[in-house]
Structures are given as structure tokens and as C-alpha cells.
Motif scaffolding. Sequence first.
Motif, PDB file in Angstrom:
ATOM      1  N   TRP A  60       0.828  -1.205   0.000  1.00 39.40           N
ATOM      2  CA  TRP A  60       0.000   0.000   0.000  1.00 39.40           C
ATOM      3  C   TRP A  60       0.866   1.260   0.000  1.00 39.40           C
ATOM      4  O   TRP A  60       0.630   2.186  -0.777  1.00 39.40           O
ATOM      5  CB  TRP A  60      -0.939  -0.017   1.216  1.00 39.40           C
ATOM      6  N   ILE A  61       1.901   1.266   0.842  1.00 32.98           N
ATOM      7  CA  ILE A  61       2.819   2.411   0.908  1.00 32.98           C
ATOM      8  C   ILE A  61       3.512   2.621  -0.437  1.00 32.98           C
ATOM      9  O   ILE A  61       3.616   3.753  -0.930  1.00 32.98           O
ATOM     10  CB  ILE A  61       3.875   2.210   2.018  1.00 32.98           C
ATOM     11  N   GLY A  99       0.599  -9.216  -1.222  1.00 40.76           N
ATOM     12  CA  GLY A  99       0.162  -7.836  -1.022  1.00 40.76           C
ATOM     13  C   GLY A  99      -1.072  -7.458  -1.801  1.00 40.76           C
ATOM     14  O   GLY A  99      -1.266  -6.288  -2.129  1.00 40.76           O
ATOM     15  N   CYS A 100      -1.934  -8.431  -2.061  1.00 40.73           N
ATOM     16  CA  CYS A 100      -3.103  -8.184  -2.903  1.00 40.73           C
ATOM     17  C   CYS A 100      -4.085  -7.183  -2.270  1.00 40.73           C
ATOM     18  O   CYS A 100      -4.620  -6.312  -2.952  1.00 40.73           O
ATOM     19  CB  CYS A 100      -3.804  -9.487  -3.253  1.00 40.73           C
ATOM     20  N   VAL A 101      -4.301  -7.272  -0.970  1.00 39.29           N
ATOM     21  CA  VAL A 101      -5.217  -6.342  -0.303  1.00 39.29           C
ATOM     22  C   VAL A 101      -4.611  -4.941  -0.285  1.00 39.29           C
ATOM     23  O   VAL A 101      -5.290  -3.958  -0.595  1.00 39.29           O
ATOM     24  CB  VAL A 101      -5.543  -6.822   1.129  1.00 39.29           C
ATOM     25  N   GLY A 102      -3.334  -4.846   0.053  1.00 38.78           N
ATOM     26  CA  GLY A 102      -2.656  -3.556   0.043  1.00 38.78           C
ATOM     27  C   GLY A 102      -2.613  -2.954  -1.348  1.00 38.78           C
ATOM     28  O   GLY A 102      -2.765  -1.751  -1.517  1.00 38.78           O
ATOM     29  N   GLY A 103      -2.425  -3.797  -2.359  1.00 39.36           N
ATOM     30  CA  GLY A 103      -2.430  -3.322  -3.736  1.00 39.36           C
ATOM     31  C   GLY A 103      -3.788  -2.803  -4.151  1.00 39.36           C
ATOM     32  O   GLY A 103      -3.900  -1.744  -4.761  1.00 39.36           O
ATOM     33  N   LEU A 104      -4.827  -3.546  -3.802  1.00 39.94           N
ATOM     34  CA  LEU A 104      -6.185  -3.099  -4.132  1.00 39.94           C
ATOM     35  C   LEU A 104      -6.509  -1.796  -3.417  1.00 39.94           C
ATOM     36  O   LEU A 104      -7.034  -0.862  -4.029  1.00 39.94           O
ATOM     37  CB  LEU A 104      -7.213  -4.176  -3.767  1.00 39.94           C
ATOM     38  N   LEU A 105      -6.181  -1.723  -2.137  1.00 39.07           N
ATOM     39  CA  LEU A 105      -6.424  -0.485  -1.394  1.00 39.07           C
ATOM     40  C   LEU A 105      -5.594   0.665  -1.955  1.00 39.07           C
ATOM     41  O   LEU A 105      -6.065   1.804  -2.025  1.00 39.07           O
ATOM     42  CB  LEU A 105      -6.124  -0.684   0.089  1.00 39.07           C
TER      43      LEU A 105
END
Length: 83
Positions: free
Chosen positions: A13-14, A43-49
Motif C-alpha cells: 500500500w505504501i 500484497g493483494c489487499v494492500g495493492g487493491l487499497l
Amino acid sequence: MLEYFILINFITWILFGLDKLFAIRHQFRIPERALLTLLILGGCVGGLLGMLTFSHKYRKKLFRIIVFLSTVLWITIFIGIYL
């Protein structure tokens, strides 16, 4: 396992946010290969977010496909571990 998943998603996400900032400022960019690798490594959730929060890489079909496939993969892994 859960700590790894939280950390990799936070990092992803960062990095999506930083890449968007760098793109706006026309500075050095984070390679797409690095972002895609993070998605696959969990990091799929962080990528989506990151895609939604920063409006970044959402129009790229490859990123949407990788986010979807890696999400399915990691849900399957978690079901296998925790059930």
C-alpha cells in the motif's frame, strides 16, 4: 503467517502511494515488476487499497487481473491453513 500478510500488504500500500506521488512529481518510479511481485507475494489487499486510495494503476488491466488472481490464491492459502 498473519503478521507476514499484514506487513506485506502495508508495504504494498505504501509503495503504491509513493509510486503515485513520484508519478505526479515526474520523479524516479517504482518498477511495475516490483509492484506486481508484491501483489503475488501476498500484497493483494494492500495493492487493491492502494489502487483505490491513490487512484493508481487501476486502469491497467494487468494490475487488476493480478490483484484478482493473487486474492483468490491467498484466500485459498488461508482456507487451507486455518480450516
